[in-house]
Design an enzyme around this catalytic site. Structure first.
Site, PDB file in Angstrom:
ATOM      1  N   LYS A 141      -3.841   0.793   0.909  1.00 25.37           N
ATOM      2  CA  LYS A 141      -2.292   0.477   0.964  1.00 25.37           C
ATOM      3  C   LYS A 141      -1.483   1.723   1.823  1.00 25.37           C
ATOM      4  O   LYS A 141      -0.808   1.330   2.680  1.00 25.37           O
ATOM      5  CB  LYS A 141      -1.709   0.681  -0.461  1.00 25.37           C
ATOM      6  CG  LYS A 141      -2.038  -0.555  -1.377  1.00 25.37           C
ATOM      7  CD  LYS A 141      -1.647  -0.343  -2.840  1.00 25.37           C
ATOM      8  CE  LYS A 141      -1.875   0.685  -3.831  1.00 25.37           C
ATOM      9  NZ  LYS A 141      -3.413   0.381  -4.074  1.00 25.37           N
ATOM     10  N   THR A 142      -1.929   3.024   1.855  1.00 25.86           N
ATOM     11  CA  THR A 142      -1.222   3.687   2.538  1.00 25.86           C
ATOM     12  C   THR A 142      -1.633   3.547   4.148  1.00 25.86           C
ATOM     13  O   THR A 142      -0.630   3.790   4.811  1.00 25.86           O
ATOM     14  CB  THR A 142      -1.869   5.427   2.217  1.00 25.86           C
ATOM     15  OG1 THR A 142      -1.565   5.332   0.769  1.00 25.86           O
ATOM     16  CG2 THR A 142      -0.884   6.517   2.823  1.00 25.86           C
TER      17      THR A 142
ATOM     18  N   ASP B 142       4.614   5.813  -2.417  1.00 25.82           N
ATOM     19  CA  ASP B 142       3.449   5.625  -3.266  1.00 25.82           C
ATOM     20  C   ASP B 142       3.922   5.679  -4.480  1.00 25.82           C
ATOM     21  O   ASP B 142       4.770   6.306  -5.001  1.00 25.82           O
ATOM     22  CB  ASP B 142       2.566   6.742  -2.756  1.00 25.82           C
ATOM     23  CG  ASP B 142       1.058   5.920  -2.815  1.00 25.82           C
ATOM     24  OD1 ASP B 142       0.828   4.857  -3.375  1.00 25.82           O
ATOM     25  OD2 ASP B 142       0.094   6.813  -2.968  1.00 25.82           O
TER      26      ASP B 142
ATOM     27  N   THR C 288      -0.377   0.558  -8.047  1.00 28.26           N
ATOM     28  CA  THR C 288      -1.382  -0.164  -8.670  1.00 28.26           C
ATOM     29  C   THR C 288      -1.163  -0.946  -9.765  1.00 28.26           C
ATOM     30  O   THR C 288      -1.872  -1.480 -10.556  1.00 28.26           O
ATOM     31  CB  THR C 288      -2.452   1.159  -9.042  1.00 28.26           C
ATOM     32  OG1 THR C 288      -1.762   2.103  -9.638  1.00 28.26           O
ATOM     33  CG2 THR C 288      -3.083   1.712  -7.937  1.00 28.26           C
TER      34      THR C 288
ATOM     35  N   ARG D  32     -12.214   3.647   0.316  1.00 21.67           N
ATOM     36  CA  ARG D  32     -12.074   4.845   0.007  1.00 21.67           C
ATOM     37  C   ARG D  32     -13.469   5.562  -0.547  1.00 21.67           C
ATOM     38  O   ARG D  32     -13.721   6.588  -0.436  1.00 21.67           O
ATOM     39  CB  ARG D  32     -11.037   5.184  -1.019  1.00 21.67           C
ATOM     40  CG  ARG D  32     -10.481   6.887  -1.203  1.00 21.67           C
ATOM     41  CD  ARG D  32      -9.599   7.098  -2.224  1.00 21.67           C
ATOM     42  NE  ARG D  32      -8.321   6.508  -1.644  1.00 21.67           N
ATOM     43  CZ  ARG D  32      -7.221   6.473  -2.448  1.00 21.67           C
ATOM     44  NH1 ARG D  32      -7.485   6.692  -3.998  1.00 21.67           N
ATOM     45  NH2 ARG D  32      -6.102   6.078  -2.013  1.00 21.67           N
TER      46      ARG D  32
END
Ligand code: ADE
Length: 332
Positions: free
Chosen positions: A59-60, A104, A153, A212
């Site tokens: 997402k980032t 975030d 999330t 990740r």
């Protein structure tokens, strides 16, 4: 003198800065490309965007890519980092025309801060209350036009007034095995390390469908191969490294196994509530919800019912525990 190649530097370096390097999430990418091009054509900032989905899916990375492709500066913060209304006011007044503010963990924004965000998102204004009680006054400050990209999330924890202020909402999904393999090939090349295709396939298999995690494991396997081999990542070395890290053949770690064993052994397979489970496993409720559960739910090892979490037949089979015994125990 050479510059040290730190892992943290590589974490940033591994992030794709071109659409072609951002693997997977095809539908989200197609929609975003149109959103960006259309806004550019009108010479306007892009609409506010909400990205949601499990942790580690990019997402980032996507927010940074959107900023690059729309030619905007990005400022990065998070829900818990904006403690007071004043914190948000100072961030917003520091933005320039067309900037992107990435928030975030937006589900952790405090209520008062969230309310300041509504007029800012809708009309680019900041309502500041001066004084208290009946003599309190509101002054309105005009802000430059900007874009919020928020990530979470937990889409269910976002209030509907906040959710409705995003012009576009996208859900990121878990990646396929092939997509993770492509991400790993690219990362290995950027890390300047040679790897057998079978080794990357193995790492992909244990990556929980999450970039990740895949990149993190790749770096640790690279370390192991450097210390115990010639540096090249072979399937054999990758297998040994995974054993050392106590990651099993489907990517479960000690903590995941413990969670499942606790549900099965202490609570006859469930249902068991999150609070009870957290207390029994000495894990934070948030860690269970954000780190362990999403993948266990995805692979069908865990089911969530209104009464709590239940371990499925598949989980029993993976742990080598007889499922029919559960039926006997719970019925007796
Ligand atoms: N890192 C995180 N997400 C990624 C993606 N979709 N493609 C490549 N690298 C990534």
């Amino acid at each position: 003198m050479s510059i040290p190649k730190k892992d943290a530097v590589f974490d940033l370096a591994l992030r794709p800065t071109e659409w072609a390097d951002y693997i997977g999430q095809e539908s989200v990418k197609s929609n975003l490309k149109i959103l960006i091009e259309a806004a550019k054509g009108r010479n306007e900032p892009i609409d506010h965007i909400l990205l949601y989905g499990p942790a580690g899916l990019g997402k980032t990375t996507l927010a940074n890519l959107i900023a690059k492709k729309s030619g905007s500066q990005i400022r990065i913060t998070s829900g818990p980092a904006i403690e007071k209304v004043g914190d948000l006011a100072s961030i917003l007044t520091g933005l320039a025309e067309g900037d992107i503010l990435f928030i975030d963990e937006v589900h952790r924004l405090n209520k008062l801060v969230e309310e300041i965000l509504y007029p800012a998102m809708e009309n680019s204004v900041l309502d500041i209350i001066i004084g208290k009680g009946p003599s309190a006054k509101t002054i309105q400050l005009q802000l430059p036009r900007f874009t919020i990209i928020a990530a979470t999330t937990k889409i269910g924890s976002i209030s509907s007034p906040l959710r409705s202020r995003f012009g576009a909402t996208y859900r990121l999904d878990f990646y396929t095995k092939e997509e993770i393999e492509k991400i790993l090939e690219r990362s290995a090349a950027l890390l300047d390390v040679l790897a057998e295709k079978e080794a990357l396939e193995l790492i992909s298999k244990v990556s929980r469908s999450t970039p990740r995690i895949a990149n993190r494991i790749l770096k640790r396997v690279r370390d192991y191969s450097q210390v115990n081999g010639s540096g090249m990542i072979t399937k054999k070395l990758a297998k040994e490294a995974l054993e050392l890290m106590e990651i099993d053949e489907i990517g479960l770690e000690r903590a995941d196994i413990k969670l499942l064993e606790t549900i099965i052994e202490k609570y006859s397979g469930g249902p068991v509530g999150l609070k009870t489970l957290a207390a029994s496993t000495f894990e934070e409720e948030e860690t269970i919800e954000d780190v362990h559960e999403p993948y266990l739910l995805q692979i069908g090892f865990l089911a969530r019912t209104p009464q709590g979490r239940t371990a499925t037949k598949k989980a029993y089979e993976h742990l080598g525990i007889n499922f029919s015994e559960k039926t006997l125990t719970t019925k007796s």
